[in-house]
Design a protein around this motif. Structure first.
Motif, short mmCIF file in Angstrom:
data_model
loop_
_atom_site.label_atom_id
_atom_site.label_comp_id
_atom_site.label_asym_id
_atom_site.label_seq_id
_atom_site.Cartn_x
_atom_site.Cartn_y
_atom_site.Cartn_z
N GLU A 1 0.97 -1.31 0.05
CA GLU A 1 -0.10 0.13 0.05
C GLU A 1 0.74 1.13 -0.01
OE1 GLU A 1 -3.17 0.77 2.32
OE2 GLU A 1 -3.93 -1.42 2.40
N PRO A 2 0.59 2.27 -0.77
CA PRO A 2 1.30 3.52 -0.76
C PRO A 2 1.58 4.15 0.48
CG PRO A 2 -0.37 3.63 -2.54
CD PRO A 2 -0.82 2.17 -1.49
N ARG B 1 0.78 9.66 0.34
CA ARG B 1 -0.55 10.12 0.02
C ARG B 1 -0.77 11.64 0.56
NH1 ARG B 1 -4.47 6.60 -1.32
NH2 ARG B 1 -4.10 4.28 -1.04
N GLU C 1 -1.32 1.23 -12.89
CA GLU C 1 -0.16 1.28 -12.08
C GLU C 1 0.22 2.57 -11.67
OE1 GLU C 1 2.76 -1.42 -13.63
OE2 GLU C 1 1.59 -3.19 -13.82
N ASP C 2 0.90 2.70 -10.59
CA ASP C 2 1.48 3.87 -10.18
C ASP C 2 3.01 4.01 -10.70
OD1 ASP C 2 3.28 2.29 -8.56
OD2 ASP C 2 2.20 2.96 -6.72
N ARG D 1 3.39 -0.45 -9.20
CA ARG D 1 2.55 -1.14 -8.24
C ARG D 1 1.24 -1.09 -8.82
NH1 ARG D 1 4.88 1.82 -3.12
NH2 ARG D 1 3.86 3.69 -4.02
N VAL E 1 -2.79 -0.14 -9.04
CA VAL E 1 -3.58 0.69 -8.42
C VAL E 1 -5.17 0.11 -8.58
CG1 VAL E 1 -4.57 2.96 -8.34
CG2 VAL E 1 -2.05 2.50 -8.55
N ARG E 2 -5.44 -0.04 -9.94
CA ARG E 2 -6.70 -0.53 -10.17
C ARG E 2 -6.96 -1.35 -11.21
NH1 ARG E 2 -11.72 2.12 -9.34
NH2 ARG E 2 -13.49 0.86 -10.14
N ASP F 1 -8.71 3.45 -5.80
CA ASP F 1 -7.95 2.27 -6.06
C ASP F 1 -8.89 1.12 -5.92
OD1 ASP F 1 -8.34 2.06 -3.27
OD2 ASP F 1 -6.23 2.79 -2.85
N ALA G 1 -7.04 7.92 -5.33
CA ALA G 1 -5.75 7.86 -5.28
C ALA G 1 -5.27 9.38 -5.77
CB ALA G 1 -5.35 7.00 -6.90
N TYR H 1 1.08 7.97 -13.69
CA TYR H 1 0.66 6.63 -13.66
C TYR H 1 0.71 6.03 -15.03
CZ TYR H 1 -2.25 7.85 -9.61
OH TYR H 1 -2.53 8.19 -8.08
#
Length: 545
Positions: free
Chosen positions: A370-371, A376, A414-415, A419, A421-422, A482, A488, A493
């Motif tokens: 997780e970020p 964040r 992805e970020d 990673r 994300v959705r 996300d 997010a 991205y």
């Protein structure tokens, strides 16, 4: 609702029914734990998972078939029966094929002709629904469709005189039926179309043909969003929100049906754009204009042709008139969504509906990474007024306009650290061992998925009832949330559109984007599997317009 198929749903369902009268529409709240929801696929039963077959360019749209069978051979035989029945009936009923029986009969104006049983059945059914709907259902509405298509090509609405001439043509009888001779006589040159009832008729007979295969226990046939469930099936069907109709939009509600047809009709997928304004492809024959008050309607009925016709009618009549008609029909139910967001439910709809649900606590997906909260807190938050739309078209490998199998497709975000994300789409084939045996074929998605603690074997291929769309063309929309439903941050991205075809090629489209304050549109280069793709970061459009 009682279940008689011995399966244990992996969703916690909360029974909830709104009053029959109209009520302000509230957002469909997905409870914590639902990471990906494109619609609702029938859930696995103790008898085994269904075999899934997906085709594009079938009756001008897409086809998904799920078969519960004793083995893959029986499932493939059922698929062949379905496709064979569709081909045979299309050769009789198609209004697009100039050599079909319907087209040839239509051209013989003023001549009484013996017709085949399928064409006879449809002409009689069309007559019956025209009478029962007080003219809201009318195959002669094709003259209005052509008039408004020409208007869209010129960029101007049809003139009042042109609309009146079309309405005058609708006052003359379309045909005459001779029951003793089982013959029909076309009576005028007014264009005709049976599309608003023919697809349902074809679905009904295709399912009946497939169920004759030994070892086939049940199936769900979905052609362009119109569905027929037959025999031993399990699970739920998502009803698309006509005001937010993308592949990644959560359903407006869920229904559970057994041995029933589900048909949806509305303006979201097809219509005419004239001077920046969108007009529905559904017309009120009495007014000569596209319908405006209703955004979409979904009907459940014992017979697919009846559900098909009623879904169109419920877009034309007032909600009160539609509810009376559906309540008077044999074991039918409907959900109507107006352009202003209000919803109307018929008396029987509450028996089918589960409008709120959540995953069991032990099924909640939890990403491995997780970020960091510090990351964040330093990034600007996502602007909830914005969204990212991804439009893509699947390539026809034969490029001949004939039907073709859909490849496996994944679309996700992805970020900047790579990673996930959705997840927005995951379409796979499915049989015996289940769909997840095919996940490694989507190479990048599979690698990204390893960042999660494990692949949660919840269904990610779903069934949605929605208005008919063009074959191979899809849209997904990312709302900035996300997989855990949290917004997010703005920032950098990567958008992935990945496709792999059995006995074909593997292709991947990726695009690095900055999603912040500035909207943009960009075309992406296509490949052997994805013909074209476009991404658009934009302010959310007003669905009521």
């Amino acid at each position: 609702m009682a279940r008689d198929h011995g399966f244990r749903p992996r969703l916690i369902l909360m029974n909830y029914t709104r009053p029959r009268h109209a009520a302000p529409r509230r957002p469909f709240r997905l409870l914590a734990g639902l990471a990906l929801f494109i619609g609702c696929h029938p859930l696995a039963a103790t008898a085994g998972e269904p075999h899934v077959f997906s085709h594009e360019s079938v009756m001008g749209t897409s086809l998904d078939l799920r078969v519960w069978a004793d083995g893959p051979d029986a499932a493939r035989d059922a698929e062949a029966r379905v496709l064979g029945a569709i081909d045979g009936l299309s050769a009789i009923l198609s209004g697009y094929d100039p050599d079909s029986e319907f087209s040839r009969w239509r051209r013989a104006t003023g001549r009484l002709q013996a017709v085949s049983p399928p064409l006879w059945d449809l002409l009689r059914a069309a007559d019956a629904w025209r009478r029962r709907s007080a003219g809201a259902f009318d195959p002669r509405v094709e003259i209005l469709s052509r008039l408004w298509a020409e208007a869209a090509a010129t960029g101007r609405e049809p003139s009042a005189d042109a609309i009146q001439r079309a309405r005058d043509a609708l006052t003359r009888p379309a045909w005459r039926l001779d029951a003793e001779a089982r013959a029909a006589e076309p009576l005028s040159d007014c264009p005709l179309s049976l599309n608003a009832i023919a697809k349902g008729y074809v679905l009904e007979r295709a399912c009946a043909a497939a169920m004759k295969v030994g070892g086939v226990r049940g199936l769900v046939l979905n052609v362009g969003g119109d569905l027929r469930a037959v025999g031993e099936t399990a699970g739920f069907i998502g009803v698309v929100d006509p005001l937010a109709d993308s592949e990644s939009s959560p359903p407006l509600t869920l229904i559970e049906v057994h041995d029933r047809a589900v048909a949806s009709s509305g303006r979201s997928q097809r219509g005419f754009s004239i001077n920046g304004r969108w007009y529905s492809h559904i017309f009120d024959p009495r007014a000569g204009r596209p319908v405006e008050a209703v955004a979409g309607a979904t009907v459940v009925a014992p017979d697919s042709a009846d559900a098909d016709a009623l879904a169109t009618i419920c877009n034309v009549l007032t909600p009160e008139e539609s509810l009376r008609l559906v309540d008077a029909a044999d074991d039918a139910a409907c959900l109507i969504v107006l352009a202003d967001g209000r919803t109307f439910r018929s008396a029987r709809w509450g028996r089918l509906e589960h409008p709120a649900f959540a995953l069991a606590a032990d099924q909640e997906p939890k990403p491995a990474v997780e970020p960091a909260e510090a990351e964040r807190s330093t990034a600007a938050p996502w602007n909830p007024d914005y969204e990212l739309a991804v439009d893509f078209e699947i390539n026809n490998p034969s490029d001949a306009g004939t039907r073709y199998r859909r490849p496996y497709v994944a679309v996700w975000v992805e970020d900047k650290e790579g990673r996930p994300v959705r997840n927005l789409i995951l379409w796979l084939s499915q049989g015996g061992a289940g769909p997840f045996q095919w996940v490694p074929d989507l190479k990048r998605w599979y690698r990204a998925d390893q960042l999660r603690k494990k692949t949660d074997k919840r269904e990610m291929i779903f069934v949605m009832s929605r208005p008919t769309r063009a074959p191979g063309k899809y849209r997904v929309v990312w709302d900035g949330k996300d997989d855990l439903g949290k917004l997010a941050p703005q920032g950098d991205y990567t958008i992935y559109v990945e496709a792999a075809r059995e006995h074909g090629t593997y292709q991947n489209i990726r695009k690095d984007v900055t999603l912040a304050a500035s909207p943009f549109t960009e075309d992406l280069k296509g490949n052997d599997e994805i013909k074209s793709a476009t991404i658009e970061y934009r302010r959310k459009p007003d669905p009521k317009k």
